[in-house]
Design a protein around this motif. Structure first.
Motif, PDB file in Angstrom:
ATOM      1  N   ILE A 147      26.041  16.694  -4.018  1.00  0.00           N
ATOM      2  CA  ILE A 147      26.621  16.177  -5.259  1.00  0.00           C
ATOM      3  C   ILE A 147      26.929  17.318  -6.224  1.00  0.00           C
ATOM      4  O   ILE A 147      28.024  17.388  -6.787  1.00  0.00           O
ATOM      5  N   ILE A 148      25.959  18.218  -6.408  1.00  0.00           N
ATOM      6  CA  ILE A 148      26.165  19.285  -7.397  1.00  0.00           C
ATOM      7  C   ILE A 148      27.290  20.247  -6.980  1.00  0.00           C
ATOM      8  O   ILE A 148      28.165  20.543  -7.784  1.00  0.00           O
ATOM      9  N   PRO A 149      27.311  20.690  -5.697  1.00  0.00           N
ATOM     10  CA  PRO A 149      28.468  21.516  -5.295  1.00  0.00           C
ATOM     11  C   PRO A 149      29.795  20.778  -5.493  1.00  0.00           C
ATOM     12  O   PRO A 149      30.784  21.374  -5.934  1.00  0.00           O
ATOM     13  N   ALA A 150      29.830  19.482  -5.172  1.00  0.00           N
ATOM     14  CA  ALA A 150      31.074  18.713  -5.333  1.00  0.00           C
ATOM     15  C   ALA A 150      31.490  18.694  -6.799  1.00  0.00           C
ATOM     16  O   ALA A 150      32.669  18.873  -7.129  1.00  0.00           O
ATOM     17  N   PHE A 151      30.501  18.504  -7.685  1.00  0.00           N
ATOM     18  CA  PHE A 151      30.786  18.482  -9.122  1.00  0.00           C
ATOM     19  C   PHE A 151      31.373  19.816  -9.573  1.00  0.00           C
ATOM     20  O   PHE A 151      32.402  19.876 -10.245  1.00  0.00           O
ATOM     21  N   LEU A 152      30.720  20.915  -9.152  1.00  0.00           N
ATOM     22  CA  LEU A 152      31.131  22.244  -9.632  1.00  0.00           C
ATOM     23  C   LEU A 152      32.500  22.643  -9.080  1.00  0.00           C
ATOM     24  O   LEU A 152      33.372  23.073  -9.826  1.00  0.00           O
ATOM     25  N   VAL A 153      32.691  22.454  -7.773  1.00  0.00           N
ATOM     26  CA  VAL A 153      33.976  22.853  -7.176  1.00  0.00           C
ATOM     27  C   VAL A 153      35.105  21.945  -7.691  1.00  0.00           C
ATOM     28  O   VAL A 153      36.173  22.423  -8.091  1.00  0.00           O
ATOM     29  N   GLY A 154      34.854  20.636  -7.694  1.00  0.00           N
ATOM     30  CA  GLY A 154      35.875  19.695  -8.179  1.00  0.00           C
ATOM     31  C   GLY A 154      36.234  19.963  -9.632  1.00  0.00           C
ATOM     32  O   GLY A 154      37.411  19.989 -10.000  1.00  0.00           O
ATOM     33  N   GLY A 155      35.202  20.165 -10.460  1.00  0.00           N
ATOM     34  CA  GLY A 155      35.451  20.451 -11.877  1.00  0.00           C
ATOM     35  C   GLY A 155      36.280  21.706 -12.060  1.00  0.00           C
ATOM     36  O   GLY A 155      37.223  21.744 -12.854  1.00  0.00           O
ATOM     37  N   THR A 156      35.964  22.736 -11.294  1.00  0.00           N
ATOM     38  CA  THR A 156      36.679  24.008 -11.418  1.00  0.00           C
ATOM     39  C   THR A 156      38.147  23.855 -11.021  1.00  0.00           C
ATOM     40  O   THR A 156      39.046  24.388 -11.691  1.00  0.00           O
ATOM     41  N   ILE A 157      38.397  23.119  -9.934  1.00  0.00           N
ATOM     42  CA  ILE A 157      39.791  22.918  -9.513  1.00  0.00           C
ATOM     43  C   ILE A 157      40.570  22.175 -10.613  1.00  0.00           C
ATOM     44  O   ILE A 157      41.713  22.513 -10.926  1.00  0.00           O
ATOM     45  N   CYS A 158      39.921  21.194 -11.239  1.00  0.00           N
ATOM     46  CA  CYS A 158      40.589  20.458 -12.319  1.00  0.00           C
ATOM     47  C   CYS A 158      40.867  21.360 -13.527  1.00  0.00           C
ATOM     48  O   CYS A 158      41.883  21.210 -14.200  1.00  0.00           O
ATOM     49  N   VAL A 159      39.966  22.304 -13.784  1.00  0.00           N
ATOM     50  CA  VAL A 159      40.181  23.242 -14.892  1.00  0.00           C
ATOM     51  C   VAL A 159      41.447  24.067 -14.659  1.00  0.00           C
ATOM     52  O   VAL A 159      42.232  24.299 -15.583  1.00  0.00           O
ATOM     53  N   ILE A 160      41.671  24.470 -13.398  1.00  0.00           N
ATOM     54  CA  ILE A 160      42.902  25.216 -13.093  1.00  0.00           C
ATOM     55  C   ILE A 160      44.125  24.367 -13.460  1.00  0.00           C
ATOM     56  O   ILE A 160      45.085  24.838 -14.069  1.00  0.00           O
ATOM     57  N   GLY A 161      44.078  23.069 -13.121  1.00  0.00           N
ATOM     58  CA  GLY A 161      45.171  22.160 -13.471  1.00  0.00           C
ATOM     59  C   GLY A 161      45.361  22.059 -14.976  1.00  0.00           C
ATOM     60  O   GLY A 161      46.482  22.073 -15.483  1.00  0.00           O
ATOM     61  N   VAL A 190      39.604  21.991 -21.473  1.00  0.00           N
ATOM     62  CA  VAL A 190      39.063  22.561 -20.237  1.00  0.00           C
ATOM     63  C   VAL A 190      37.667  21.991 -19.951  1.00  0.00           C
ATOM     64  O   VAL A 190      37.362  21.594 -18.824  1.00  0.00           O
ATOM     65  N   VAL A 191      36.833  21.910 -20.985  1.00  0.00           N
ATOM     66  CA  VAL A 191      35.482  21.382 -20.801  1.00  0.00           C
ATOM     67  C   VAL A 191      35.539  19.931 -20.320  1.00  0.00           C
ATOM     68  O   VAL A 191      34.876  19.545 -19.350  1.00  0.00           O
ATOM     69  N   LEU A 192      36.384  19.127 -20.973  1.00  0.00           N
ATOM     70  CA  LEU A 192      36.492  17.713 -20.582  1.00  0.00           C
ATOM     71  C   LEU A 192      37.059  17.574 -19.175  1.00  0.00           C
ATOM     72  O   LEU A 192      36.606  16.734 -18.387  1.00  0.00           O
ATOM     73  N   ALA A 193      38.067  18.412 -18.839  1.00  0.00           N
ATOM     74  CA  ALA A 193      38.654  18.352 -17.493  1.00  0.00           C
ATOM     75  C   ALA A 193      37.594  18.690 -16.452  1.00  0.00           C
ATOM     76  O   ALA A 193      37.521  18.052 -15.397  1.00  0.00           O
ATOM     77  N   PHE A 194      36.770  19.700 -16.754  1.00  0.00           N
ATOM     78  CA  PHE A 194      35.717  20.104 -15.823  1.00  0.00           C
ATOM     79  C   PHE A 194      34.718  18.967 -15.606  1.00  0.00           C
ATOM     80  O   PHE A 194      34.401  18.603 -14.476  1.00  0.00           O
ATOM     81  N   ILE A 195      34.276  18.368 -16.708  1.00  0.00           N
ATOM     82  CA  ILE A 195      33.249  17.324 -16.602  1.00  0.00           C
ATOM     83  C   ILE A 195      33.789  16.090 -15.882  1.00  0.00           C
ATOM     84  O   ILE A 195      33.207  15.604 -14.915  1.00  0.00           O
ATOM     85  N   VAL A 196      34.954  15.598 -16.339  1.00  0.00           N
ATOM     86  CA  VAL A 196      35.482  14.367 -15.728  1.00  0.00           C
ATOM     87  C   VAL A 196      35.903  14.612 -14.287  1.00  0.00           C
ATOM     88  O   VAL A 196      35.600  13.812 -13.393  1.00  0.00           O
ATOM     89  N   GLY A 197      36.590  15.751 -14.039  1.00  0.00           N
ATOM     90  CA  GLY A 197      36.988  16.081 -12.666  1.00  0.00           C
ATOM     91  C   GLY A 197      35.763  16.193 -11.769  1.00  0.00           C
ATOM     92  O   GLY A 197      35.751  15.694 -10.635  1.00  0.00           O
ATOM     93  N   GLY A 198      34.707  16.832 -12.292  1.00  0.00           N
ATOM     94  CA  GLY A 198      33.468  16.971 -11.532  1.00  0.00           C
ATOM     95  C   GLY A 198      32.844  15.624 -11.217  1.00  0.00           C
ATOM     96  O   GLY A 198      32.401  15.378 -10.091  1.00  0.00           O
ATOM     97  N   ILE A 199      32.834  14.742 -12.224  1.00  0.00           N
ATOM     98  CA  ILE A 199      32.231  13.415 -12.004  1.00  0.00           C
ATOM     99  C   ILE A 199      33.008  12.640 -10.938  1.00  0.00           C
ATOM    100  O   ILE A 199      32.415  12.034 -10.036  1.00  0.00           O
ATOM    101  N   ILE A 200      34.365  12.692 -11.032  1.00  0.00           N
ATOM    102  CA  ILE A 200      35.176  11.953 -10.054  1.00  0.00           C
ATOM    103  C   ILE A 200      34.897  12.478  -8.641  1.00  0.00           C
ATOM    104  O   ILE A 200      34.712  11.694  -7.697  1.00  0.00           O
ATOM    105  N   CYS A 201      34.813  13.806  -8.485  1.00  0.00           N
ATOM    106  CA  CYS A 201      34.542  14.375  -7.162  1.00  0.00           C
ATOM    107  C   CYS A 201      33.125  14.044  -6.697  1.00  0.00           C
ATOM    108  O   CYS A 201      32.891  13.826  -5.499  1.00  0.00           O
TER     109      CYS A 201
END
Lengths: 335, 120, 155
Positions: free
Chosen positions: B5-19, C35-46
């Motif tokens: 769960i935690i790796p998924a959160f961190l990697v997924g969040g980071t990819i979204c930050v790039i977007g 960026v912070v919100l994108a990280f948190i929400v994107g992370g939660i969805i994943c």
């Protein structure tokens, strides 16, 4: 021939047309805004039981135009022409309203400047002796405009901070050659001005130069100062455009003082999540037909300049990378 | 059940930050549609270069749920099919590997579109 | 009244100078907050996606199959939340956090299609489903074919 034109762009009416009545209908969000009480009718939702938002917008415009006639106790048969416009392709809201009202119809497109344009053209027709009574109506609808110009409403995207919110509203004004009421004394027809703004999320910036140019020319033509007016209201530059228009006027040597405002800034407050303010031709039409005319009638305002501002682009021209041409039309209303 | 769960959160969040940075720091004409297209193509190219595979291993759903994961599956499918079937695999592999996702998107998309009315 | 001789005033600002003024007056996006919100929400969805993968694995699916099934499930959830009018509310503050995951892809399919249902089931819903999905599939599939070709030539 004795021209009624003054200077380059301004017409001064020999027998200023009278505003007999006005009527405004808005959606729920506008009804909850700071001017909510000034509107004649507030719909509970944007669709009002119709089968589509487009039909609802047309019904809203009909209600406003019928309302203006009822307020003045004027029958349809007494009216010479109806002038109407909206934002949709081929101005369908106005066309379908005209089909119902069945008066001789002049369709107008001035984007968000349409109310000012309609008042100017209607006043010219009356003062020119071509008509005694003219009904002007203008509408816009958030949900019809968003999907034509921007994105579907249910798409989860972030709106830019400079973006404006299209007002759901229809305003109508009944003009007459005689009677009692505020009078339209002059009008300045704007030129299309394009300062190469391409960002469709910053229409206020695209329109501000046109508004500033029209105001500048109005003062030049008529030889007056901003202080000669109790209110100068642009419609609808929003917060970003209003700041830019003031800056441009300042650099042109005109001090706008404190009586310069914008219909798009007035219609919503900060808690309504609209970013830079309201837009759409419904915005200036309902703020004028509601709040501004009421304040003129109450004697709070004696001389008002309404400067309608329009962004004359289309979704096609924007996709093709064209810049956004702007226009501003001014009308002066005196008690 | 809570593995990765935690790796998924961190990697997924980071990819979204790039977007998010792509949207905020580029011209306003760079819309969500441009973001999605960039991520699919970007994921496919990274997948072809072998750079997305490690992300999948580390991040799990954090790399497969973002649309770059869809691009990665397309590229991976095409390359595996080329191994088995030669040049025809270049055409069939990508769509085959992502058929479930594409079909689900079309079917559920249609179902929801005809079931609900937009609120405006 | 005269008609030709009046001076024609103009705003003393060039379009180039106006562009600078516009930048000055236009509020900048709140990048750090976004960026912070994108990280948190994107992370939660994943993370939700990961939970669904784990669930499918515990039901006996192989890892790759579980991942594919989870993607399809997330597409369903994204489409449903769009239909219920919830996804656009998430998108307002999450930005790319809810656009980049496959749920955002589902949102971009359903949102135009449901809005254009009034234009009919073929040219409305059917055509508009692919407003954003179309470009995504075009570029995704085209890239995969180019990758396949390159792989064929190099091996």
């Amino acid at each position: 021939m004795n021209l009624k034109r003054l200077g380059n762009q301004t017409v001064v009416f020999a027998n200023p047309p009278v505003i007999l009545s006005s009527y405004s209908v808005v959606g729920p969000k506008e009804g909850q805004g700071p001017l909510g009480k000034s509107f004649d009718k507030v719909w509970k939702d944007g669709i009002n039981g119709e089968k589509s938002w487009e039909v609802a917008e047309s019904k809203m415009l009909q209600e406003a135009m019928q309302g203006a006639m009822d307020q003045a106790s004027i029958q349809k048969e007494q009216i010479d022409f109806m002038l109407a416009g909206d934002l949709l392709n081929q101005i369908i809201s106005s066309n379908f309203t005209a089909r119902q009202i069945a008066l001789p119809f002049i369709g107008l497109y001035g984007a968000c400047s349409t109310m000012a344009l309609g008042l100017a053209v209607g006043s010219m027709l009356i003062d020119g002796g071509f008509a005694k009574k003219i009904l002007v109506g203008v509408s816009s609808h958030h949900d019809t405009a968003e999907r034509q110009f921007r994105l579907p409403t249910e798409q989860g995207s972030q709106r830019a901070l400079s973006a404006q919110w299209t007002v759901t509203g229809a305003g109508s004004v009944l003009l007459s050659s005689s009677g009692v009421g505020p009078r339209i004394t002059s009008a300045t027809i704007g030129k299309v001005i394009d300062f190469a703004v391409k960002d469709v999320n910053n229409m206020g910036a695209a329109m501000a130069p046109a508004v500033a140019d029209t105001i500048l020319n109005h003062f030049q033509d008529i030889q007056l100062q901003p202080t000669d007016y109790s209110l100068i209201a642009s419609g609808d530059l929003g917060g970003v455009g209003l700041g830019l228009a003031c800056e441009l006027l300042k650099q042109s040597g005109i001090d706008t003082g404190t009586n310069f405002t914008d219909c798009g800034v007035l219609i919503y407050d900060h808690t309504q999540d609209v970013h830079a303010g309201g837009s759409g031709c419904g915005c200036s039409s309902v703020v004028f037909a509601g709040d501004i005319l009421q304040r003129i009638k109450a004697g709070e305002l004696t001389k008002v300049m309404l400067v309608g501002s329009g962004a004359l682009h289309s979704s096609t021209s924007a996709l093709q990378g064209e810049s956004i041409p702007g226009i501003g039309h001014a009308v002066v209303i005196e008690k | 059940m809570f593995d990765m769960i935690i790796p998924a959160f961190l990697v997924g969040g980071t990819i979204c930050v790039i977007g998010q940075l792509l949207m905020d720091l580029t011209k306003p004409s760079f819309t969500p549609a441009h973001v999605l297209v960039s991520f699919v193509s970007g994921g496919a190219i990274l997948g072809a270069l072998g750079l997305y595979e490690p992300l999948m291993k580390i991040g799990g759903a954090g790399a497969s749920i973002p649309l770059s994961g869809f691009g990665y599956s397309l590229a991976k499918g095409a390359m595996e099919a080329v191994e088995k079937r030669g040049i025809m695999g270049a055409f069939s592999g990508g769509v085959e590997a992502t058929a479930v996702g594409i079909a689900a998107a079309v079917f559920f998309g249609y179902l929801m579109s005809v079931t609900f009315k937009p609120k405006g | 009244m005269d008609d030709q001789s009046s001076p024609k005033p103009a705003i003393p600002v060039t379009p180039e100078k106006y562009q600078k003024l516009t930048e000055q007056y236009t509020p900048k996006p709140t990048v750090i907050k976004n960026v912070v919100l994108a990280f948190i929400v994107g992370g939660i969805i994943c993370s939700i996606g990961q939970i669904i993968i784990n669930l499918f694995i515990s039901l006996g699916l192989a890892r790759l199959e579980a991942s594919t099934a989870a993607t399809a499930t997330m597409i369903f959830i994204g489409a449903l939340l769009t239909g219920l009018g919830i996804y656009d509310e998430i998108g307002k503050f999450a930005g790319a956090g809810s656009i980049v995951p496959v749920t955002g892809f589902a949102n971009s399919i359903v949102s135009p299609a449901m809005e254009f249902r009034r234009e009919g089931y073929v040219m409305g819903v059917g055509a508009k489903l692919f407003t954003v999905a179309g470009p995504v599939l075009v570029y995704g599939i085209a890239t995969s074919i180019v990758v396949g070709f390159a792989y064929y030539l190099l091996h």
